[in-house]
Design a protein around this motif. Structure first.
Motif, mmCIF file in Angstrom:
data_model
loop_
_atom_site.group_PDB
_atom_site.id
_atom_site.type_symbol
_atom_site.label_atom_id
_atom_site.label_comp_id
_atom_site.label_asym_id
_atom_site.label_seq_id
_atom_site.Cartn_x
_atom_site.Cartn_y
_atom_site.Cartn_z
ATOM 1 N N SER A 37 0.812 -1.217 0.000
ATOM 2 C CA SER A 37 0.000 0.000 0.000
ATOM 3 C C SER A 37 0.845 1.265 0.000
ATOM 4 C CB SER A 37 -0.956 0.005 1.194
ATOM 5 O OG SER A 37 -0.225 0.005 2.401
ATOM 6 N N VAL A 38 2.095 1.169 0.426
ATOM 7 C CA VAL A 38 2.984 2.327 0.422
ATOM 8 C C VAL A 38 3.206 2.836 -1.011
ATOM 9 C CG1 VAL A 38 5.135 1.010 0.312
ATOM 10 C CG2 VAL A 38 5.126 3.267 1.340
ATOM 11 N N LEU A 39 3.059 1.975 -1.999
ATOM 12 C CA LEU A 39 3.297 2.367 -3.385
ATOM 13 C C LEU A 39 2.312 3.429 -3.864
ATOM 14 C CD1 LEU A 39 4.094 -1.075 -5.039
ATOM 15 C CD2 LEU A 39 5.691 0.689 -4.313
ATOM 16 N N SER A 40 1.123 3.430 -3.297
ATOM 17 C CA SER A 40 0.139 4.421 -3.740
ATOM 18 C C SER A 40 0.495 5.823 -3.257
ATOM 19 C CB SER A 40 -1.265 4.038 -3.266
ATOM 20 O OG SER A 40 -1.299 4.011 -1.860
ATOM 21 N N SER A 41 1.313 5.927 -2.221
ATOM 22 C CA SER A 41 1.685 7.246 -1.717
ATOM 23 C C SER A 41 3.153 7.600 -1.973
ATOM 24 C CB SER A 41 1.400 7.333 -0.216
ATOM 25 O OG SER A 41 2.148 6.357 0.474
ATOM 26 N N ASP A 42 3.930 6.647 -2.469
ATOM 27 C CA ASP A 42 5.352 6.876 -2.728
ATOM 28 C C ASP A 42 5.615 6.705 -4.224
ATOM 29 O OD1 ASP A 42 8.111 6.910 -2.908
ATOM 30 O OD2 ASP A 42 8.434 5.546 -1.220
ATOM 31 N N LEU A 43 5.634 7.815 -4.948
ATOM 32 C CA LEU A 43 5.771 7.792 -6.401
ATOM 33 C C LEU A 43 7.079 7.138 -6.839
ATOM 34 C CD1 LEU A 43 4.503 8.554 -9.095
ATOM 35 C CD2 LEU A 43 5.569 10.798 -8.883
ATOM 36 N N ALA A 44 8.162 7.443 -6.162
ATOM 37 C CA ALA A 44 9.462 6.863 -6.540
ATOM 38 C C ALA A 44 9.446 5.345 -6.363
ATOM 39 C CB ALA A 44 10.577 7.488 -5.707
ATOM 40 N N ALA A 45 8.886 4.868 -5.271
ATOM 41 C CA ALA A 45 8.805 3.419 -5.033
ATOM 42 C C ALA A 45 7.888 2.757 -6.060
ATOM 43 C CB ALA A 45 8.298 3.145 -3.622
ATOM 44 N N ALA A 46 6.808 3.429 -6.410
ATOM 45 C CA ALA A 46 5.882 2.889 -7.410
ATOM 46 C C ALA A 46 6.562 2.780 -8.774
ATOM 47 C CB ALA A 46 4.635 3.754 -7.502
ATOM 48 N N ARG A 47 7.328 3.805 -9.146
ATOM 49 C CA ARG A 47 8.061 3.760 -10.415
ATOM 50 C C ARG A 47 9.074 2.619 -10.423
ATOM 51 N NH1 ARG A 47 9.097 10.174 -11.099
ATOM 52 N NH2 ARG A 47 7.127 10.670 -12.106
#
Length: 138
Positions: free
Chosen positions: A79-89
């Motif tokens: 769920s952290v990926l939805s708020s952390d753009l760098a981690a999501a990328r």
């Protein structure tokens, strides 16, 4: 519309672009042209049907993998990926890299599998099914 003076072919095409043209008897324009059915029509139909079936298979696998990724990315673990753009990328890049390597196969897949997340490695059976159905050129 086009003036009565002579104009270039391009000007004529430009003036007709976006317009609706009705040709009441198109067959008359082709009188004297050779007309027949391709002798390979049955082979072409089979080839098109086979390719459509394989595309449908790939589309099904693609939808399943997308649904899996979406549902898993909503999980507590990711769920952290939805708020952390760098981690999501970074996650998306790793997913694409793993998917491409798993479609190609080989030793590079094994080395990246150890560092990839379980969500990413869940693409492997999908890639194996696609790789079985298609050659690399397809």
């Amino acid at each position: 519309m086009v003036s009565e003076s002579r104009c270039s072919r391009q000007q004529l095409l430009d003036s007709l672009r976006g317009q609706e043209l009705r040709i009441p008897n198109l067959q008359a324009f082709f009188d004297g042209w050779p007309q027949s059915i391709n002798p390979n029509l049955s082979h072409l139909r089979k080839d098109v049907d086979d390719r459509l079936k394989r595309l449908a298979t790939i589309a099904t696998y693609k939808m399943k993998s997308n649904m899996l990724l979406i549902s898993e990315m909503d999980s507590v673990e990711f769920s952290v990926l939805s708020s952390d753009l760098a981690a999501a990328r970074q996650f998306r890049a790793a997913t694409v890299e793993y998917a491409l390597k798993s479609l190609i196969g080989g030793k590079t897949l094994e080395s990246s599998a150890s560092t990839a997340s379980s969500i990413i490695t869940s693409f492997k059976p999908i890639a194996e099914a696609i790789s079985t159905a298609y050659s690399p050129g397809e």
